[in-house]
Design an enzyme around this catalytic site. Structure first.
Site, PDB file in Angstrom:
ATOM      1  N   ARG A  39       5.898  -8.161  10.442  1.00  0.00           N
ATOM      2  CA  ARG A  39       5.502  -9.179   9.680  1.00  0.00           C
ATOM      3  C   ARG A  39       5.553 -10.242   8.461  1.00  0.00           C
ATOM      4  NH1 ARG A  39       1.498  -5.956   5.805  1.00  0.00           N
ATOM      5  NH2 ARG A  39       3.195  -5.485   4.920  1.00  0.00           N
ATOM      6  N   TRP A  60      -5.389  -0.479   4.824  1.00  0.00           N
ATOM      7  CA  TRP A  60      -3.668  -1.298   3.723  1.00  0.00           C
ATOM      8  C   TRP A  60      -5.088  -1.325   2.698  1.00  0.00           C
ATOM      9  CZ3 TRP A  60       1.309   1.289   2.941  1.00  0.00           C
ATOM     10  CH2 TRP A  60       1.537   0.988   0.762  1.00  0.00           C
ATOM     11  N   GLN A  67      -4.427 -10.583   1.236  1.00  0.00           N
ATOM     12  CA  GLN A  67      -3.246 -11.388   2.103  1.00  0.00           C
ATOM     13  C   GLN A  67      -4.023 -13.285   3.160  1.00  0.00           C
ATOM     14  OE1 GLN A  67      -0.222  -9.202   4.924  1.00  0.00           O
ATOM     15  NE2 GLN A  67      -0.756  -7.614   3.476  1.00  0.00           N
ATOM     16  N   LYS A 111      -2.747 -11.146  -4.140  1.00  0.00           N
ATOM     17  CA  LYS A 111      -1.501 -10.923  -4.221  1.00  0.00           C
ATOM     18  C   LYS A 111      -1.216 -12.970  -3.910  1.00  0.00           C
ATOM     19  CE  LYS A 111      -0.020  -6.920  -0.368  1.00  0.00           C
ATOM     20  NZ  LYS A 111       0.897  -6.983  -0.825  1.00  0.00           N
ATOM     21  N   ASP A 141     -11.971  -7.270   2.334  1.00  0.00           N
ATOM     22  CA  ASP A 141     -10.207  -7.057   1.210  1.00  0.00           C
ATOM     23  C   ASP A 141      -9.445  -7.992   1.761  1.00  0.00           C
ATOM     24  OD1 ASP A 141      -7.585  -6.834   0.232  1.00  0.00           O
ATOM     25  OD2 ASP A 141      -6.854  -4.754   0.562  1.00  0.00           O
TER      26      ASP A 141
HETATM   27  C1  LIG Z   1      -4.779  -5.835   2.573  1.00  0.00           C
HETATM   28  C2  LIG Z   1      -4.885  -5.475   1.272  1.00  0.00           C
HETATM   29  N1  LIG Z   1      -4.880  -4.355   0.065  1.00  0.00           N
HETATM   30  C3  LIG Z   1      -4.887  -4.225  -0.795  1.00  0.00           C
HETATM   31  C4  LIG Z   1      -3.269  -3.876  -1.455  1.00  0.00           C
HETATM   32  C5  LIG Z   1      -2.776  -3.717  -2.615  1.00  0.00           C
HETATM   33  O1  LIG Z   1      -2.655  -4.042  -3.332  1.00  0.00           O
HETATM   34  P1  LIG Z   1      -1.329  -4.172  -4.756  1.00  0.00           P
HETATM   35  O2  LIG Z   1      -0.470  -3.731  -3.858  1.00  0.00           O
HETATM   36  O3  LIG Z   1      -1.382  -5.826  -5.120  1.00  0.00           O
HETATM   37  O4  LIG Z   1      -1.974  -3.412  -5.318  1.00  0.00           O
HETATM   38  C6  LIG Z   1      -2.408  -4.790  -0.375  1.00  0.00           C
HETATM   39  C7  LIG Z   1      -1.011  -4.353  -0.312  1.00  0.00           C
HETATM   40  O5  LIG Z   1       0.039  -4.539   0.570  1.00  0.00           O
HETATM   41  C8  LIG Z   1      -2.920  -5.332   1.103  1.00  0.00           C
HETATM   42  O6  LIG Z   1      -2.344  -6.030   1.391  1.00  0.00           O
END
Ligand SMILES: Cc1ncc(COP(=O)(O)O)c(C=O)c1O
Length: 439
Positions: free
Chosen positions: A403, A134, A243, A269, A240
């Protein structure tokens, strides 16, 4: 029904996910409060953002400070706070030679930035992403996300290829050990990719912990093999860390945990502590190259001083309160309590994760490992009724996984209360659904 609830029902677009039936007014530390004044332990840190606890006084003070200085400038005016935050990241938090950062607002945007950088740098467009990933909801980000709803939104970006995600509890290649199974996934995916590639590789993108996909922690050898696969093909490796950065998993970053330095790292986040701040960092060499090619990511809220001031406060609190170490300490305590539940309840098939990013997978029975979706939904609802906010990921193609990610400031008392609520909710739900589960 209250006037606000009616307004919500009449005038808000429903945007997916499990929405709670009530409205909310306040959040402080690990506790959120609804409009009736009822308090809930927040074991998701909001949307995984409030790692230093909701409305930490340092964040409140930072917002106040920005109010006295500036919330916003013309995007070509770089605020001092933005320059300072870039320096702090480079000096104290980022691995290897990642030293150049751009600040935007959301994780989805951070993915867009990272993909644009990789495409411009390499001249390619092909991206390898993991099953269960995600990376966000905007165009480019949703094209490389496999754990979201992809149907109904038109044509995704071309050139995306999937690497089956490592999942020791539900392996694609059963019978191998965890590391061998993960490497077999990658080997097959790369063979297929090399067959299909138009020779325009841009990037491999991966979450250090595949979170929405079920809190899956890849073996270290898998992440190292991704690094080698990217290098061998002239592609960039993107982590990425929406989290995983800034303590959640008990290290400064996922890169640090895996001992792998990506070419581009996205953060979001956990940097904003609840305010919309995201960042993308890369090396000076990549930045120089794409700048020469006229790299653009010019938005209304790029380099905003309000969120930069908050980001500085968040990082300062994490360092001052030793929250990276605390994630390990509290994570071990929470995990121990969850493993205690696992010993008493057969429906808890697996407990996994790192630091304070934990996954608990529910199954109908340990033999078949069939996902216990109905039980998960009911237990989550009962937790909420008893004062614990939990999030369960239920996808048809994978398990039912809670989670669990409370703020890093969570206390052992709060963990005890939460696990006691979870156990009571699970016991009641099992009692009510025994017929359903056996059917
Ligand atoms: C690993 C990861 N990357 C990107 C995103 C996207 O972030 P946003 O919801 O702030 O656009 C999320 C959101 O849950 C995420 O968990």
């Amino acid at each position: 029904m209250s006037a606000f609830l009616k307004a919500a029902e009449d005038h808000l677009v429903r945007y997916g996910g499990d929405a709670f039936p009530n409205l909310f007014t306040k959040a402080k530390g690990t506790v959120v409060t609804d409009s009736s004044g009822r308090e809930y332990l927040d074991f998701t840190s909001g949307q995984m953002c409030a790692t230093i606890g909701h409305n930490h006084p340092a964040i409140v003070a930072a917002v106040h400070r920005a109010g006295e200085k500036a919330f916003h400038f013309f995007s070509g005016m770089i605020p001092e706070s933005v320059a300072e935050l870039a320096q702090v990241l480079a000096d104290d938090w980022l691995p290897g030679d990642l030293s150049k950062t751009i600040f935007i607002n959301t994780g989805s945007e951070a993915t867009e930035v990272a993909l644009r950088m990789a495409k411009m740098y390499t001249g390619g467009y092909e991206v390898l992403a993991l099953g269960g990933s995600w990376h966000g909801i905007t165009g480019g980000a949703s094209s490389v996300s496999m754990a979201s709803d992809r149907k109904g939104y038109g044509v995704p970006a071309p050139g995306v290829f999937v690497i089956p995600e490592p999942n020791p509890y539900r392996p694609y290649f059963p019978g191998l050990d965890e590391e061998a199974a993960a490497l077999a996934n990658l080997d097959l995916a790369l063979k297929l990719y090399d067959m299909q590639s138009a020779g325009k590789g841009a990037a491999i993108i991966v979450e250090p912990v595949i979170s929405a996909g079920g809190v899956l922690v890849p073996p270290r050898a898998f992440m190292q093999a991704l690094r080698e696969a990217a290098d061998a093909r002239g592609m960039l490796l993107i982590f990425d860390e929406a989290q995983t950065a800034f303590g959640r998993i008990g290290t400064r970053t996922g890169a640090e945990y895996f001992d792998v330095v990506p070419d581009i790292m996205t953060m979001s986040k956990t940097l904003g502590g609840g305010l919309p701040l995201a960042a993308v960092s890369t090396t000076a060499a990549i930045e120089e190259d794409i700048h020469a090619k006229h790299f653009t990511y010019y938005t209304s809220h790029v380099s905003d001083p309000l969120t930069a001031e908050v980001g500085l406060a968040v990082l300062e609190v994490i360092a001052r309160e030793n929250l990276v170490a605390r994630a390990n300490e509290m994570g071990a305590y929470l995990r121990g309590r969850l493993e205690g539940l696992q010993q008493r309840y057969d429906v808890i098939g697996d407990v996994r994760g790192l630091g304070l990013l934990l996954g608990v997978e529910l199954v109908t029975d340990r033999e078949s490992r069939s996902p216990a979706h109905a039980l998960g939904a009911l237990t989550t609802r009962k937790c909420f009724e008893k004062g614990l906010s939990m999030n369960i990921r239920r996808r048809p193609e994978r398990g039912s996984v809670w989670r669990i990610a409370p703020p890093l400031t969570v206390s052992t008392d709060e963990i005890d209360q939460a696990v006691d609520i979870l156990e009571a909710a699970l016991r009641e739900s099992l009692h009510e659904t025994t017929g359903v589960q056996a059917a």
